[in-house]
Design an enzyme around this catalytic site. Structure first.
Site, short mmCIF file in Angstrom:
data_model
loop_
_atom_site.label_atom_id
_atom_site.label_comp_id
_atom_site.label_asym_id
_atom_site.label_seq_id
_atom_site.Cartn_x
_atom_site.Cartn_y
_atom_site.Cartn_z
N LYS A 1 6.74 1.23 -6.18
CA LYS A 1 6.86 2.57 -5.59
C LYS A 1 5.68 2.87 -4.69
O LYS A 1 5.80 3.58 -3.72
CB LYS A 1 6.86 3.64 -6.69
N LYS B 1 4.73 -7.66 -6.42
CA LYS B 1 5.97 -7.05 -6.92
C LYS B 1 6.39 -5.88 -6.02
O LYS B 1 5.53 -5.22 -5.41
CB LYS B 1 5.84 -6.63 -8.38
N LYS C 1 -4.44 -1.89 -10.68
CA LYS C 1 -4.39 -0.51 -10.16
C LYS C 1 -5.78 0.05 -9.91
O LYS C 1 -5.99 0.81 -8.97
CB LYS C 1 -3.62 0.39 -11.13
#
Ligand code: AQP
Length: 343
Positions: A209, A206, A114
């Site tokens: 969102k 993956k 991230k």
């Protein structure tokens, strides 16, 4: 000490819910209600580790709570609430910040993914995220956590924090009259297909969102046409489907779509391939689209009905928070005592 079987799990209101959240987490919540005391949280404090528009944060909080209920979680049997209503999460998380080591956090692959090149600029909260997650779980002495495979490393860290706390404060825990460990060593309850649902456009990533491409992700609120379109356009190779699971090795996109089919239909991957082995994508993709619509459409309809009734949703979240506090407060009172805080 023996711990009673209790489950905690949560989802961040950081975007529209998707098939990965459903297959990796939410659908597993329902049967656990028969075997465990179940606590399902909307983890809004986790969501703000990256910027969230406050109006979106509220909307997604209601949507996730509604998804739990629409998928079959009963708010009377289970505790459903949003994390920020129970301030003990923040308090225990601070104590765990002082138990966990910097090096443990720095090894977390989700933080590295991230933060990317930007690690000096991301929030301190994002770095400390796994410590808050450990607090979420251990505040209720949860013995099991149903989460997708992407969360395995964070669960490992939760166990490390519990072990270190149990060890560092052994004397005080004993003095309080506890036999053995204060915190349980929580298990990951994760088995079966689709533990890690991949992006429809890239089988090495993956489903998420925050994926920039809308075609990569099937959202719970997508309508039937959009679901069918996304599955039709999903990346695949040119080969037919194999007849058994071993034949999917190295075929990431194929493995993903077959895994999704298996999870949605409640079959094993081998059973699905027993049915579709030798067939091409022209047969498999429409069958998968039909199945996805059949399973997801009723959940989406119920979610829409529930989110339209904010008064009822607020009541459910408030009631859940009250029940959550009733479990958390005595545990937190012991923790303060163990650590040496004067009250
Ligand atoms: N692709 C996935 N496959 C299986 N399980 C998944 N989960 C998330 N993505 C997949 C599971 O959903 C639960 C809630 O996750 P979260 O929303 O709290 O955080 P996340 O894993 O970081 O989800 P996203 O979609 O990737 O959100 P963003 O993009 O905002 O970070 C967890 O049990 C997780 O395992």
């Amino acid at each position: 000490m023996t711990f009673s079987p209790r489950v905690f799990s949560g989802i961040k209101p950081s975007g529209d819910l998707h098939l990965g959240n459903y297959l990796g987490a939410i659908r597993r919540f329902v049967p656990l209600q028969d075997t465990h005391e179940t606590i399902y949280c909307v983890v809004d404090m986790h969501a703000i580790t990256v910027w969230q528009d406050p109006e979106d944060l509220k909307r997604w909080t209601y949507e996730i709570a509604a998804a739990y209920i629409a998928a079959g979680v009963d708010p009377k049997r289970s505790i459903i609430f949003n994390q920020s209503q129970v301030m003990e999460h923040a308090e225990l998380s601070w104590i765990f910040n002082c138990v966990a080591r910097m090096g443990w956090m720095a090894r977390m692959t989700q933080f590295k993914d991230k933060a990317g090149e930007n690690s000096e600029q991301v929030s301190l909260g994002l770095f400390a995220y796994p410590s808050l997650m450990a607090a979420d779980i251990l505040l209720y002495k949860a013995t099991g956590v149903p989460v997708g495979e992407d969360q395995k490393q964070h669960l490992e860290l939760t166990r490390d924090i519990a072990k270190k706390f149990n060890h560092d404060f052994k004397k005080q825990i004993k003095a309080l009259g506890h036999k053995g460990d204060f915190f349980p060593i929580t298990e990951t309850l994760a088995t079966g297909p689709a533990m890690r649902v991949k992006s429809l456009k890239d089988g090495s990533k993956k489903m998420s969102k925050s994926d920039a491409s809308d075609l990569s992700t099937i959202y719970m609120m997508d309508d039937a046409d959009l679901i069918a379109k996304k599955i039709k356009r999903a990346t695949t190779d040119a080969d037919a489907l194999p007849s058994e699971a071993a034949g999917l090795a190295g075929r990431l996109e194929a493995e993903n779509l077959v895994g999704i089919y298996a999870a949605l239909s409640g079959q094993s991957v081998d059973e699905v391939l027993g049915q579709f082995g030798g067939q091409g994508w022209g047969v498999f993709k429409p069958a998968l689209a039909d199945l996805a619509v059949e399973k997801l459409a009723p959940i989406a309809t119920e979610m829409k009905r529930l989110v339209a009734d904010r008064g009822e949703m607020d009541k459910i979240l408030r009631d859940g928070a009250e029940r959550a506090r009733a479990i958390a407060q005595p545990i937190m009172a012991d923790v303060r005592n163990i650590v040496g805080f004067v009250r």
